[in-house]
Design a protein around this motif. Structure first.
Motif, mmCIF file in Angstrom:
data_model
loop_
_atom_site.group_PDB
_atom_site.id
_atom_site.type_symbol
_atom_site.label_atom_id
_atom_site.label_comp_id
_atom_site.label_asym_id
_atom_site.label_seq_id
_atom_site.Cartn_x
_atom_site.Cartn_y
_atom_site.Cartn_z
ATOM 1 N N ILE A 62 0.840 -1.196 0.000
ATOM 2 C CA ILE A 62 0.000 0.000 0.000
ATOM 3 C C ILE A 62 0.878 1.248 0.000
ATOM 4 C CG2 ILE A 62 -1.742 1.304 1.286
ATOM 5 C CD1 ILE A 62 -2.761 -1.397 2.344
ATOM 6 N N ILE A 63 0.606 2.124 -0.962
ATOM 7 C CA ILE A 63 1.347 3.376 -1.110
ATOM 8 C C ILE A 63 0.350 4.514 -1.199
ATOM 9 C CG2 ILE A 63 2.941 4.692 -2.553
ATOM 10 C CD1 ILE A 63 3.942 1.976 -3.648
ATOM 11 N N ASN A 67 0.371 14.307 -4.943
ATOM 12 C CA ASN A 67 1.141 15.164 -5.858
ATOM 13 C C ASN A 67 2.587 14.677 -6.018
ATOM 14 O OD1 ASN A 67 -1.021 16.948 -6.371
ATOM 15 N ND2 ASN A 67 -0.582 18.095 -4.497
ATOM 16 N N GLU A 68 2.741 13.391 -6.247
ATOM 17 C CA GLU A 68 4.074 12.806 -6.405
ATOM 18 C C GLU A 68 4.164 11.979 -7.687
ATOM 19 O OE1 GLU A 68 6.042 11.828 -2.282
ATOM 20 O OE2 GLU A 68 3.958 11.153 -2.213
ATOM 21 N N ALA A 69 3.586 12.504 -8.753
ATOM 22 C CA ALA A 69 3.589 11.780 -10.023
ATOM 23 C C ALA A 69 5.009 11.471 -10.489
ATOM 24 C CB ALA A 69 2.842 12.592 -11.091
ATOM 25 N N ASP A 70 5.906 12.441 -10.345
ATOM 26 C CA ASP A 70 7.296 12.228 -10.773
ATOM 27 C C ASP A 70 7.952 11.102 -9.981
ATOM 28 O OD1 ASP A 70 7.000 14.252 -12.582
ATOM 29 O OD2 ASP A 70 8.001 15.778 -11.361
ATOM 30 N N LYS A 71 7.686 11.059 -8.677
ATOM 31 C CA LYS A 71 8.268 10.011 -7.838
ATOM 32 C C LYS A 71 7.680 8.646 -8.179
ATOM 33 C CE LYS A 71 10.685 13.055 -5.696
ATOM 34 N NZ LYS A 71 12.120 13.209 -6.063
ATOM 35 N N LEU A 72 6.375 8.597 -8.394
ATOM 36 C CA LEU A 72 5.741 7.332 -8.766
ATOM 37 C C LEU A 72 6.303 6.810 -10.085
ATOM 38 C CD1 LEU A 72 1.997 8.049 -7.862
ATOM 39 C CD2 LEU A 72 3.508 6.405 -6.730
ATOM 40 N N LYS A 73 6.496 7.701 -11.020
ATOM 41 C CA LYS A 73 7.038 7.301 -12.320
ATOM 42 C C LYS A 73 8.444 6.736 -12.181
ATOM 43 C CE LYS A 73 7.893 9.089 -16.986
ATOM 44 N NZ LYS A 73 7.810 10.291 -17.867
ATOM 45 N N VAL A 91 -2.099 1.761 -4.982
ATOM 46 C CA VAL A 91 -1.703 3.162 -4.866
ATOM 47 C C VAL A 91 -2.945 3.985 -4.555
ATOM 48 C CG1 VAL A 91 -0.715 5.166 -6.025
ATOM 49 C CG2 VAL A 91 0.239 2.893 -6.438
ATOM 50 N N VAL A 92 -2.897 4.702 -3.447
ATOM 51 C CA VAL A 92 -4.015 5.546 -3.033
ATOM 52 C C VAL A 92 -3.693 6.985 -3.421
ATOM 53 C CG1 VAL A 92 -5.484 6.272 -1.125
ATOM 54 C CG2 VAL A 92 -4.409 4.005 -1.078
ATOM 55 N N ASN A 93 -4.490 7.548 -4.297
ATOM 56 C CA ASN A 93 -4.301 8.929 -4.735
ATOM 57 C C ASN A 93 -4.982 9.856 -3.728
ATOM 58 O OD1 ASN A 93 -4.030 11.359 -6.002
ATOM 59 N ND2 ASN A 93 -4.993 10.737 -7.928
ATOM 60 N N ASP A 94 -4.169 10.555 -2.953
ATOM 61 C CA ASP A 94 -4.694 11.406 -1.883
ATOM 62 C C ASP A 94 -4.932 12.835 -2.388
ATOM 63 O OD1 ASP A 94 -5.432 12.582 0.478
ATOM 64 O OD2 ASP A 94 -3.478 12.403 1.447
ATOM 65 N N ASP A 149 6.454 4.466 0.780
ATOM 66 C CA ASP A 149 6.008 5.761 0.267
ATOM 67 C C ASP A 149 6.278 5.879 -1.227
ATOM 68 O OD1 ASP A 149 5.093 6.578 2.730
ATOM 69 O OD2 ASP A 149 6.924 7.667 3.255
ATOM 70 N N ALA A 150 5.671 6.895 -1.825
ATOM 71 C CA ALA A 150 5.795 7.080 -3.271
ATOM 72 C C ALA A 150 7.219 7.402 -3.696
ATOM 73 C CB ALA A 150 4.847 8.188 -3.733
ATOM 74 N N ASP A 151 8.008 7.984 -2.794
ATOM 75 C CA ASP A 151 9.382 8.350 -3.148
ATOM 76 C C ASP A 151 10.394 7.315 -2.671
ATOM 77 O OD1 ASP A 151 9.179 8.797 -0.444
ATOM 78 O OD2 ASP A 151 10.351 10.655 -0.465
ATOM 79 N N CYS A 152 9.925 6.096 -2.428
ATOM 80 C CA CYS A 152 10.803 5.038 -1.911
ATOM 81 C C CYS A 152 11.152 4.013 -2.985
ATOM 82 C CB CYS A 152 10.143 4.316 -0.740
ATOM 83 S SG CYS A 152 10.043 5.313 0.760
ATOM 84 N N GLN A 153 12.368 3.523 -2.896
ATOM 85 C CA GLN A 153 12.834 2.489 -3.816
ATOM 86 C C GLN A 153 13.478 1.354 -3.023
ATOM 87 O OE1 GLN A 153 16.140 3.545 -6.397
ATOM 88 N NE2 GLN A 153 15.352 2.206 -8.003
ATOM 89 N N PRO A 154 12.976 0.128 -3.158
ATOM 90 C CA PRO A 154 13.621 -1.009 -2.487
ATOM 91 C C PRO A 154 15.026 -1.221 -3.029
ATOM 92 C CG PRO A 154 11.414 -1.580 -3.261
ATOM 93 C CD PRO A 154 11.767 -0.280 -3.896
ATOM 94 N N LYS A 155 15.914 -1.661 -2.157
ATOM 95 C CA LYS A 155 17.294 -1.870 -2.586
ATOM 96 C C LYS A 155 17.417 -3.046 -3.539
ATOM 97 C CE LYS A 155 22.005 -2.337 -0.846
ATOM 98 N NZ LYS A 155 22.878 -2.393 0.353
#
Length: 387
Positions: A62-63, A67-73, A91-94, A149-155
């Motif tokens: 769950i994410i 307003n983080e379209a760039d991060k999601l992309k 993905v929950v669009n808040d 979170d939307a700006d997170c990347q798993p290693k």
């Protein structure tokens, strides 16, 4: 004057010396008991004393995004392409006003694992993020929930596998390490150290049977646990706390685990200005008064005794007594070398930055930041609506 080993010391100096010894002992206990917890847990794993789940049950990631379209992309594909047989990403669009909707429509065509929902624009909740997460949990098909979170990347592509392997019977919470990307500059090093030390603290305390928080950038728990405890019902009046308060109220010695594999880390974008970092830290600290009294006591004692340690060292060094100064320097060095060993040994395990001189500087500096936040009231102000 009081005579010790042939040396005369004023009574006040003797009291300060005894006080220094007491706070030194507490600091050593805290580091060996809690901050060193990850290394002790790693050794238990290596000795085969920790069991893991063999099967791979269904997982719902769950994410919540605003307003983080760039991060999601940039980061969402790394989550959607995890090496795991049975998972969905919700993905929950808040209430985003950027290109999030269009981006998600495009991604839905490419990734069948992706699902979306949204927080109604007319929602008036103080924390729409808590509402968004609750909606995501309600929509989840699986009992095992994994949050980031939307700006997170798993290693690595094994992030889901490593987090979920801890859900053996009776385990309801899995706490992971959410780090920040390494960038140039002093601020980034401070953010890295602060985040790393907090992780050593909450993961080490969980290993010691005293879990008190987790971070929403890398956290897992069961849907049934969330529903059983009525979700965020006790923290709806707070902007923050969607992660740590729920863990603080419901995690126990027997239902909580930590995941310490370096491949299970998630990385997020760090703040780039001192002002934005200070505001972020103030927002995170704003929920700490709602922790259980046991958690608050432990979390108060460490920075309190740390501050006393440095203050008493300074006062005693100003006495001008060479034997006293030598004693103070010896105690100071023992604590500092213990810090260096424990912190950097764990940093090596996580493949994080090492700290030497900056460790000492940050160790002195950070408690003043925390104190200033509480004194000025920034931790409780509600003017900052950004989650």
């Amino acid at each position: 004057m009081t005579e010790i080993f042939g040396f005369s010391l004023p009574l006040l100096t003797l009291v300060l010396l005894c006080g220094l010894f007491l706070v030194f002992c507490y600091q050593m206990y805290f580091y060996c008991r809690y901050i060193n917890g990850i290394i002790r847990y790693r050794n238990k794993i290596r000795k085969g004393k920790v069991t893991f789940l063999d099967e791979k049950p269904g997982v719902s990631i769950i994410i919540c995004s605003k307003n983080e379209a760039d991060k999601l992309k940039e980061f969402l594909p790394a989550i959607l392409e995890q090496d795991y047989p049975n998972f969905e990403v919700i993905v929950v669009n808040d209430g985003s006003t950027d290109e999030t909707d269009m981006l998600l429509i495009d991604l839905l065509k490419k990734y069948p694992r992706l699902r979306t929902t949204f927080v109604p624009m007319e929602a008036t909740n103080l924390s729409t993020k808590k509402l968004g997460i609750s909606l995501g949990i309600k929509a989840a098909k699986n009992d095992f929930l994994l949050f980031t979170d939307a700006d997170c990347q798993p290693k690595s592509q094994d992030w889901i596998t490593l987090m979920v392997r801890n859900f053996v019977p009776k385990v309801e919470f899995v706490l992971g390490y959410g780090a920040y990307f390494h960038r140039k500059g002093l601020l980034n090093r401070l953010i890295n150290y602060d985040t790393f030390f907090i992780a050593l603290q909450y993961m080490g305390m969980a290993v010691a049977g005293k879990p008190y928080m987790g971070v929403g950038r890398n956290l897992a728990y069961r849907k049934t646990t969330f529903l059983h405890h009525n979700g965020f019902s006790e923290s709806l009046g707070l902007i923050s706390g969607d992660d740590d308060l729920f863990v603080n109220k419901t995690a126990t010695k027997n239902n909580t685990r930590v995941e310490i594999s370096p491949e299970s880390i998630t990385f997020s974008e760090p703040k780039t200005t001192w002002k934005s970092w200070y505001s972020q830290k103030a927002r995170h600290l704003s929920v700490s008064p709602s922790y259980t009294w046991q958690s608050k006591l432990i979390l108060f004692m460490e920075p309190f005794t740390r501050g006393l340690f440095y203050l008493i060292c300074l006062v005693l060094l100003l006495q001008g007594n060479w034997l006293l100064s030598l004693t103070v320097v010896a105690i100071f060095l023992i604590r500092y070398l213990t810090q260096l060993f424990i912190v950097n040994r764990t940093a090596k395990h996580f493949k994080e930055r090492r700290f030497v001189l900056l460790l000492l500087i940050f160790d002195i500096f950070l408690p003043f930041i925390t104190l200033s936040i509480f004194i000025t009231g920034n931790a409780s102000r509600k003017k900052n609506k950004k989650w």
